[in-house]
Scaffold this active site. Structure first.
Site, mmCIF file in Angstrom:
data_model
loop_
_atom_site.group_PDB
_atom_site.id
_atom_site.type_symbol
_atom_site.label_atom_id
_atom_site.label_comp_id
_atom_site.label_asym_id
_atom_site.label_seq_id
_atom_site.Cartn_x
_atom_site.Cartn_y
_atom_site.Cartn_z
ATOM 1 N N ASP A 293 0.860 -1.181 0.000
ATOM 2 C CA ASP A 293 0.000 0.000 0.000
ATOM 3 C C ASP A 293 0.902 1.239 0.000
ATOM 4 O O ASP A 293 2.127 1.121 -0.184
ATOM 5 C CB ASP A 293 -1.001 -0.036 1.172
ATOM 6 C CG ASP A 293 -0.363 0.240 2.525
ATOM 7 O OD1 ASP A 293 0.886 0.348 2.603
ATOM 8 O OD2 ASP A 293 -1.106 0.355 3.525
ATOM 9 N N CYS B 298 3.203 -2.983 3.957
ATOM 10 C CA CYS B 298 2.345 -1.838 4.292
ATOM 11 C C CYS B 298 3.122 -0.999 5.295
ATOM 12 O O CYS B 298 4.349 -1.123 5.379
ATOM 13 C CB CYS B 298 0.973 -2.289 4.798
ATOM 14 S SG CYS B 298 0.972 -3.211 6.347
ATOM 15 N N THR C 78 3.125 -1.071 8.599
ATOM 16 C CA THR C 78 3.635 -1.895 9.703
ATOM 17 C C THR C 78 3.931 -3.332 9.306
ATOM 18 O O THR C 78 4.599 -4.052 10.046
ATOM 19 C CB THR C 78 2.580 -1.964 10.826
ATOM 20 O OG1 THR C 78 1.389 -2.536 10.255
ATOM 21 C CG2 THR C 78 2.277 -0.587 11.394
ATOM 22 N N HIS D 256 10.846 -23.427 9.595
ATOM 23 C CA HIS D 256 9.883 -24.057 10.507
ATOM 24 C C HIS D 256 8.447 -23.994 10.011
ATOM 25 O O HIS D 256 7.675 -24.921 10.243
ATOM 26 C CB HIS D 256 9.934 -23.385 11.887
ATOM 27 C CG HIS D 256 11.216 -23.603 12.619
ATOM 28 N ND1 HIS D 256 11.291 -23.597 14.005
ATOM 29 C CD2 HIS D 256 12.481 -23.830 12.184
ATOM 30 C CE1 HIS D 256 12.549 -23.810 14.385
ATOM 31 N NE2 HIS D 256 13.295 -23.949 13.291
ATOM 32 N N HIS E 236 7.653 -30.270 11.877
ATOM 33 C CA HIS E 236 7.194 -29.001 11.299
ATOM 34 C C HIS E 236 6.066 -29.241 10.296
ATOM 35 O O HIS E 236 5.113 -28.462 10.234
ATOM 36 C CB HIS E 236 8.362 -28.264 10.646
ATOM 37 C CG HIS E 236 9.375 -27.773 11.641
ATOM 38 N ND1 HIS E 236 9.014 -27.080 12.772
ATOM 39 C CD2 HIS E 236 10.728 -27.894 11.687
ATOM 40 C CE1 HIS E 236 10.098 -26.784 13.472
ATOM 41 N NE2 HIS E 236 11.156 -27.271 12.834
HETATM 42 C C1 RB5 Z 1 -1.829 2.942 6.456
HETATM 43 O O1 RB5 Z 1 -1.830 4.186 7.067
HETATM 44 C C2 RB5 Z 1 -1.504 1.855 7.471
HETATM 45 O O2 RB5 Z 1 -2.573 1.684 8.346
HETATM 46 C C3 RB5 Z 1 -1.146 0.564 6.777
HETATM 47 O O3 RB5 Z 1 -0.090 0.767 5.907
HETATM 48 C C4 RB5 Z 1 -0.723 -0.575 7.674
HETATM 49 O O4 RB5 Z 1 0.278 -0.184 8.555
HETATM 50 C C5 RB5 Z 1 -1.819 -1.301 8.346
HETATM 51 O O5 RB5 Z 1 -1.619 -2.277 9.068
#
Ligand code: RB5
Length: 145
Positions: free
Chosen positions: A7, A64, A66, A97, A133
């Site tokens: 994203d 993304c 995070t 694993h 595993h």
């Molecule tokens: C976008 O702002 C953010 O929420 C997305 O990239 C991600 O971190 C969501 O888990």
């Protein structure tokens, strides 16, 4: 063939990943997004999960902000084992694993130097094929204990 999806929060890091894979001669298919304009990470997680499950791509990489939202979405697909990794040890262990087939990272968490080491480790580490595993992965697919 590696399926790529991100994203807006992962777009810039994904450009680094794409340049790195190109340099290494690793083929990939880019499922977007294609800019830093705000978008919804589930779109790209779903595209990558489907490409891996169909066999079009052997593995996927999702980024993304995070790594969390995009991995949660990918893991809704039966047969997808998506691991958020922000260190090399985890990237190696999840291949050995868990036979993870999708790597997720956060573009707001790791810099490109570490991220590219994680990518290389994830792509170049084989599943152990150890019976314990294999058995545990099988257990993931059912609600029975
Ligand atoms: C976008 O702002 C953010 O929420 C997305 O990239 C991600 O971190 C969501 O888990």
């Amino acid at each position: 063939m590696i399926a790529l999806g991100c994203d807006h929060g992962g777009f810039e890091l994904m450009q680094e990943v794409k340049a790195h894979l190109t340099e290494k001669g690793v083929e990939f298919r880019d499922f977007g997004t294609d800019s830093t304009e705000a978008t919804d990470y589930p779109i790209y997680a779903k595209r990558v999960a489907k490409a891996v499950l169909s066999g079009e791509c052997e593995k996927g990489i999702l980024i993304c902000g995070t790594g969390i939202g995009i991995s949660i979405t990918a893991n809704k697909f039966k047969g997808i084992r998506c691991a958020v990794c922000h260190d090399v040890f985890s990237a190696e262990a999840t291949r050995q694993h868990n036979d993870a087939n999708v790597l997720a990272m956060g573009g707001r968490v790791v810099g490109p130097g570490l991220a590219l080491m994680i990518v290389d480790t994830f792509l170049n580490t084989e599943f152990s094929n150890a019976p314990r595993h294999i058995n545990r992965i099988r257990q993931m697919e059912t609600e029975e204990e």
